[in-house]
Design an enzyme around this catalytic site. Structure first.
Site, PDB file in Angstrom:
ATOM      1  N   TYR A 200       0.770  -1.241  -0.158  1.00 21.69           N
ATOM      2  CA  TYR A 200      -0.058  -0.468   0.203  1.00 21.69           C
ATOM      3  C   TYR A 200       0.654   1.313   0.302  1.00 21.69           C
ATOM      4  CZ  TYR A 200      -3.327   3.693   1.545  1.00 21.69           C
ATOM      5  OH  TYR A 200      -3.447   4.427   1.806  1.00 21.69           O
TER       6      TYR A 200
ATOM      7  N   LYS B 250       1.372   3.771  -2.931  1.00 21.84           N
ATOM      8  CA  LYS B 250       0.891   5.777  -3.152  1.00 21.84           C
ATOM      9  C   LYS B 250       2.304   6.487  -3.230  1.00 21.84           C
ATOM     10  CE  LYS B 250      -1.953   7.030  -1.603  1.00 21.84           C
ATOM     11  NZ  LYS B 250      -3.524   7.595  -2.557  1.00 21.84           N
TER      12      LYS B 250
END
Length: 332
Positions: free
Chosen positions: A136, A140
């Site tokens: 994640y 990002k």
């Protein structure tokens, strides 16, 4: 302005849509599923950011895009996170350029700069780590880089690094705490001294409108990332107790040393990979490191360039959250 919110049916996206409407903007939402909580005045479009055709239709005619849609989880394959968070963001940028949209506000995360060590009063000069502990934050960070690199005279871009967003309707932070504390005991990794920043949902939504108001080509905000927080760092254990107290559930906190937690997390990750088990392991290396480390941030730049000021204090937010649970706490 006519503003498209990607992920407008999500926790943050919904709050942004409501605030945009209150400010007098026309609002369009792009999400995979329609939201019954959005007013009828929101033009809801079905679609996914991984579909360039759906994006083209949604972006057309807009004056700005607020990009909140993302795959957010502590566990999952790199390919899944890359498809949504990186490739999807690339599609958003391309659609903005094709349709001459002059403003793009991107929802990033403070986790893009987290490796495995303390971040105390970190500002925007903090570099990305050499290695992220989960897919994640890795995805990002790639998405944020792409958004900032896309800043140009035709498209002004900005990235807002929100952190541990909570409040009524929170589908992540508080439910995870409730699940972990369902037997009356909450285990936190570390010695209990870690200090963290959080962010109330109303302040998170406000920051996006502040950025939208200040974002123009050549403005101080254009091409930059900003940390967005409550600006009230607190010990993690205290914040966990306070959030759980809003549900009426007493909790006892015990601490697991990081040196013990990391081998357990590594073994759990290996078991989930080899067994192709569903869901997420009970503990991952990223989660263990994040629980044990301090991570709070200097928001001077957001105050200066965006005019951001937290309008809901942590105490006021907790009081309001407790009132929402007055007729019964959420299920663990």
């Amino acid at each position: 302005m006519k503003v498209l919110v990607t992920g407008g049916s999500g926790f943050l996206g919904t709050a942004i849509c409501h605030r945009l409407l209150a400010a007098g903007h026309q609002v369009r939402s792009l999400s995979r599923r329609p939201s019954p909580t959005l007013p009828a005045t929101v033009d809801q479009r079905p679609g996914d950011i991984t579909d360039p055709g759906a994006l083209d239709s949604a972006v057309q005619g807009c004056d700005a895009v607020v990009h909140t849609a993302a795959l957010a989880a502590i566990w999952g394959s790199r390919s899944a996170f890359h498809d949504t968070n990186v490739r999807g963001t690339d599609h958003v940028i391309a659609a903005c350029l094709r349709h001459h949209v002059p403003r793009l506000v991107h929802t990033s995360t403070a986790s893009v700069v987290f490796g495995a060590t303390d971040l105390t009063g970190a500002d925007e000069s903090t570099p990305y780590p050499a290695r992220h502990l989960a897919a994640y934050p890795w995805s990002k960070a790639l998405a944020e880089r792409a958004v900032l690199a896309a800043n140009c005279p035709a498209l002004a871009t900005v990235a807002l690094r929100v952190h541990l967003v909570w409040g009524p309707g929170d589908p992540h932070f508080l439910p995870r705490l409730l699940h972990s504390a369902r037997r009356g005991t909450l285990t936190l990794v570390g010695d209990g001294t870690s200090t963290v920043d959080t962010l109330h949902i109303d302040n998170a939504a406000r920051a996006h409108l502040d950025a939208l108001d200040r974002l123009t080509p050549g403005s101080p905000a254009a091409g930059n990332a900003y940390f967005i927080t409550q600006d009230e760092p607190v010990p993690l254990a205290d914040m966990a107790r306070a959030l759980l107290a809003t549900t009426g559930r007493p909790v006892r906190i015990r601490h697991l040393p990081l040196r013990t937690a990391m081998p357990i997390a590594s073994a759990a990750e290996q078991l989930w990979r080899l067994g192709r088990l569903r869901g997420a392991p009970p503990l991952t290396r990223f989660l263990a490191a994040e629980l044990a480390a301090s991570h709070w941030f200097d928001i001077t730049a957001a105050r200066r360039d965006l005019g951001y000021r937290p309008e809901v204090t942590t105490a006021a937010g907790l009081e309001h959250l407790a009132r929402t649970f007055a007729h019964g706490p959420p299920a663990a």
